[in-house]
Design a protein around this motif. Structure first.
Motif, PDB file in Angstrom:
ATOM      1  N   VAL A  50     -24.394  43.017  68.769  1.00 52.87           N
ATOM      2  CA  VAL A  50     -25.336  43.675  69.666  1.00 52.87           C
ATOM      3  C   VAL A  50     -26.269  44.469  68.752  1.00 52.87           C
ATOM      4  O   VAL A  50     -25.853  45.451  68.137  1.00 52.87           O
ATOM      5  CB  VAL A  50     -24.636  44.623  70.662  1.00 52.87           C
ATOM      6  N   PRO A  51     -27.528  44.039  68.623  1.00 56.09           N
ATOM      7  CA  PRO A  51     -28.449  44.716  67.715  1.00 56.09           C
ATOM      8  C   PRO A  51     -29.123  45.932  68.362  1.00 56.09           C
ATOM      9  O   PRO A  51     -30.272  45.877  68.792  1.00 56.09           O
ATOM     10  CB  PRO A  51     -29.460  43.628  67.366  1.00 56.09           C
ATOM     11  N   GLN A  52     -28.404  47.028  68.418  1.00 57.46           N
ATOM     12  CA  GLN A  52     -28.973  48.261  68.980  1.00 57.46           C
ATOM     13  C   GLN A  52     -30.058  48.827  68.058  1.00 57.46           C
ATOM     14  O   GLN A  52     -31.002  49.447  68.512  1.00 57.46           O
ATOM     15  CB  GLN A  52     -27.856  49.281  69.176  1.00 57.46           C
ATOM     16  N   CYS A  53     -29.915  48.614  66.779  1.00 62.91           N
ATOM     17  CA  CYS A  53     -30.897  49.055  65.790  1.00 62.91           C
ATOM     18  C   CYS A  53     -32.164  48.203  65.922  1.00 62.91           C
ATOM     19  O   CYS A  53     -32.077  46.970  65.904  1.00 62.91           O
ATOM     20  CB  CYS A  53     -30.308  48.898  64.388  1.00 62.91           C
ATOM     21  N   THR A  71     -25.892  49.870  64.776  1.00 66.08           N
ATOM     22  CA  THR A  71     -26.543  51.086  65.260  1.00 66.08           C
ATOM     23  C   THR A  71     -27.631  51.626  64.346  1.00 66.08           C
ATOM     24  O   THR A  71     -28.487  52.386  64.785  1.00 66.08           O
ATOM     25  CB  THR A  71     -25.497  52.193  65.471  1.00 66.08           C
ATOM     26  N   HIS A  72     -27.593  51.272  63.065  1.00 68.94           N
ATOM     27  CA  HIS A  72     -28.550  51.877  62.129  1.00 68.94           C
ATOM     28  C   HIS A  72     -28.703  51.018  60.879  1.00 68.94           C
ATOM     29  O   HIS A  72     -27.720  50.507  60.346  1.00 68.94           O
ATOM     30  CB  HIS A  72     -28.065  53.271  61.724  1.00 68.94           C
ATOM     31  N   THR A  73     -29.932  50.878  60.446  1.00 70.53           N
ATOM     32  CA  THR A  73     -30.252  50.288  59.143  1.00 70.53           C
ATOM     33  C   THR A  73     -31.145  51.278  58.435  1.00 70.53           C
ATOM     34  O   THR A  73     -32.128  51.752  59.008  1.00 70.53           O
ATOM     35  CB  THR A  73     -30.994  48.940  59.305  1.00 70.53           C
ATOM     36  N   GLY A  74     -30.795  51.615  57.199  1.00 68.23           N
ATOM     37  CA  GLY A  74     -31.594  52.582  56.456  1.00 68.23           C
ATOM     38  C   GLY A  74     -31.753  52.169  55.005  1.00 68.23           C
ATOM     39  O   GLY A  74     -30.880  51.520  54.431  1.00 68.23           O
TER      40      GLY A  74
END
Length: 119
Positions: free
Chosen positions: A98-101, A65-68
């Motif tokens: 599933v790459p939502q990000c 969901t997120h990469t930061g």
């Protein structure tokens, strides 16, 4: 609960040269940690958190969901190195992704060796 730590090493990443910071110095001191209970992977440099990947888990399907990355450390390749650790770990666990990000989706597009992980 904190689990395995992995230290990035030049020789473990397909002959890629060691990443360099904006100042040109090698940045090879990152450690990577999977925090299972938080559904989070963390990259740290000398104990300071510099990157994260968050995910949701449904059975064996992980939705990233997120990469930061710490804004002061952007451009050093931290997100790419962390994403490599994340995807390798998920593969080893037998999970699909599933790459939502958007970052992770683009990373997989640019690295077709991870396409087999797509759910």
């Amino acid at each position: 609960m904190r689990s395995r730590l992995a230290r990035w090493r030049h020789d473990e990443h397909a002959g890629a040269p060691p990443p360099r910071t904006r100042r040109g110095r090698c940045a090879m001191t990152l450690t990577f940690e999977h925090r299972d209970a938080e559904h989070r992977f963390v990259a740290s440099d000398d104990g300071r958190e510099v990157g994260v990947v968050d995910y949701r888990l449904d059975g064996t399907v992980a939705t990233i969901t997120h990469t930061g990355t710490d804004p002061g450390r952007r451009g050093e390749g931290i997100a790419g190195r962390l994403t490599t650790v994340v995807l390798d770990d998920m593969r080893a666990r037998g999970w699909s992704v599933v790459p939502q990000c958007p970052y992770t989706a683009q990373f997989i597009d640019q690295h077709p060796g991870y396409a087999d992980l797509l759910a």
